[in-house]
Write an enzyme that holds these catalytic residues in place. Structure first.
Site, mmCIF file in Angstrom:
data_model
loop_
_atom_site.group_PDB
_atom_site.id
_atom_site.type_symbol
_atom_site.label_atom_id
_atom_site.label_comp_id
_atom_site.label_asym_id
_atom_site.label_seq_id
_atom_site.Cartn_x
_atom_site.Cartn_y
_atom_site.Cartn_z
ATOM 1 N N ASP A 97 25.572 -62.509 -53.156
ATOM 2 C CA ASP A 97 24.206 -62.911 -52.826
ATOM 3 C C ASP A 97 23.285 -61.694 -52.704
ATOM 4 O O ASP A 97 23.725 -60.624 -52.278
ATOM 5 C CB ASP A 97 24.228 -63.688 -51.502
ATOM 6 C CG ASP A 97 22.986 -64.555 -51.326
ATOM 7 O OD1 ASP A 97 22.175 -64.638 -52.275
ATOM 8 O OD2 ASP A 97 22.823 -65.135 -50.244
ATOM 9 N N ASN A 103 22.857 -74.636 -57.843
ATOM 10 C CA ASN A 103 21.932 -73.678 -58.466
ATOM 11 C C ASN A 103 21.059 -74.300 -59.559
ATOM 12 O O ASN A 103 20.078 -73.698 -59.994
ATOM 13 C CB ASN A 103 22.677 -72.454 -59.033
ATOM 14 C CG ASN A 103 23.124 -71.475 -57.966
ATOM 15 O OD1 ASN A 103 24.096 -70.725 -58.147
ATOM 16 N ND2 ASN A 103 22.439 -71.456 -56.828
#
Ligand code: FPP
Length: 252
Positions: free
Chosen positions: A27, A75
């Site tokens: 991330d 996503n």
């Protein structure tokens, strides 16, 4: 009271200083790019380079399996431009790095729902898996269009389709139908980028994973952070729900 206290034996990994399997949430690419006044895609591109470096560093330290969260089932909610950018980045990454990873002894496996990705991407995954299938130095499992809940549901669907009797259905059976059935459960779960969440990654398999969160943004994750994570892991006392045997019982 018995003269011989009962000692619960612990799984092998409890005493291993190096995790066999590391699960990794990469991330922070977007913030890394923003800090440089660049588009998010620039961060994802740097993220791929960081991943190729990290695979080799983990392998050098004895990690056998590295599972990375490259694209989650959620996503798809990102802007279309970013989603298609990530898809094409994978194609570019395969053509740029497959030869190197194959030469470095990396076995690549893709885990996730392949039904929603393009034929071109599916073929690239198949090529990556086929070209590296005999490698043994480290297994890189790329979770793409993957979610922990998706995995549990797809494993249950397989079980239902096989018509298993309810009393025969157990944890081992479910595990053997999950996308990561070829790997032991992750010993260490790392998330970069400062958030402290699991985010639907390896939900079933992380039941006893040690968790390590770092503020470091993914493209900056290098040798120092890897050693910090592995060092922290080596200090953990893994009990898997048992207790440490008292000193007197150890020699018994
Ligand atoms: C999270 O950062 C990162 C992703 C959603 C994508 C990670 C993908 C890669 C590193 C590329 C992997 C490619 C291959 C070939 C395996 P973010 O965008 O959420 O960052 P932010 O939290 O700073 O916005």
């Amino acid at each position: 009271m018995s003269a011989h206290p009962r000692v619960v034996s612990l799984p092998q990994a409890a005493t291993d200083a190096v995790p066999r399997h590391v699960a990794l949430v990469m991330d922070g690419n977007g913030r890394w790019a923003r800090q440089r006044f660049m588009p998010r895609f620039f961060g994802h591109k740097a993220g791929v380079d960081a991943l190729v470096r990290a695979v080799n560093l983990f392998a050098e330290r004895g990690v056998e399996y590295l599972t990375v969260f490259a694209f989650s089932s959620e996503n798809w909610k990102r802007p279309t431009e970013e989603v298609s950018g990530l898809m094409s980045l994978v194609l570019v990454a395969v053509s740029k790095y497959l030869g190197k990873l194959a030469g470095d002894g990396v076995r690549i496996r893709i885990v996730g729902d392949r039904s929603a990705v393009s034929d071109k991407l599916r073929q690239a995954w198949e090529q990556a898996e086929a070209q590296t299938r005999h490698n043994t130095r480290i297994t890189l499992a790329v979770a793409f269009n993957y979610g922990g809940r998706w995995d549990i549901v797809q494993a249950c669907r397989q079980a239902l389709a096989e018509g298993i009797a309810p009393e025969a259905f157990d944890e081992a059976y479910l595990s053997s139908h999950m996308a990561l059935s070829f790997a032991p459960d992750p010993d260490l779960f790392i998330r970069t980028g400062g958030e402290m969440r699991i985010s639907n990654f390896v939900l079933w398999q992380a039941a006893y994973s040690e968790l390590f969160f770092t503020e470091c943004l993914w493209p900056d994750f290098g040798v120092r952070e890897i050693d910090a994570a592995l060092g922290a892991y080596a200090q953990r006392d893994r009990r898997f729900g048992g207790i440490r045997p008292p000193a007197v019982a150890q020699g018994a």
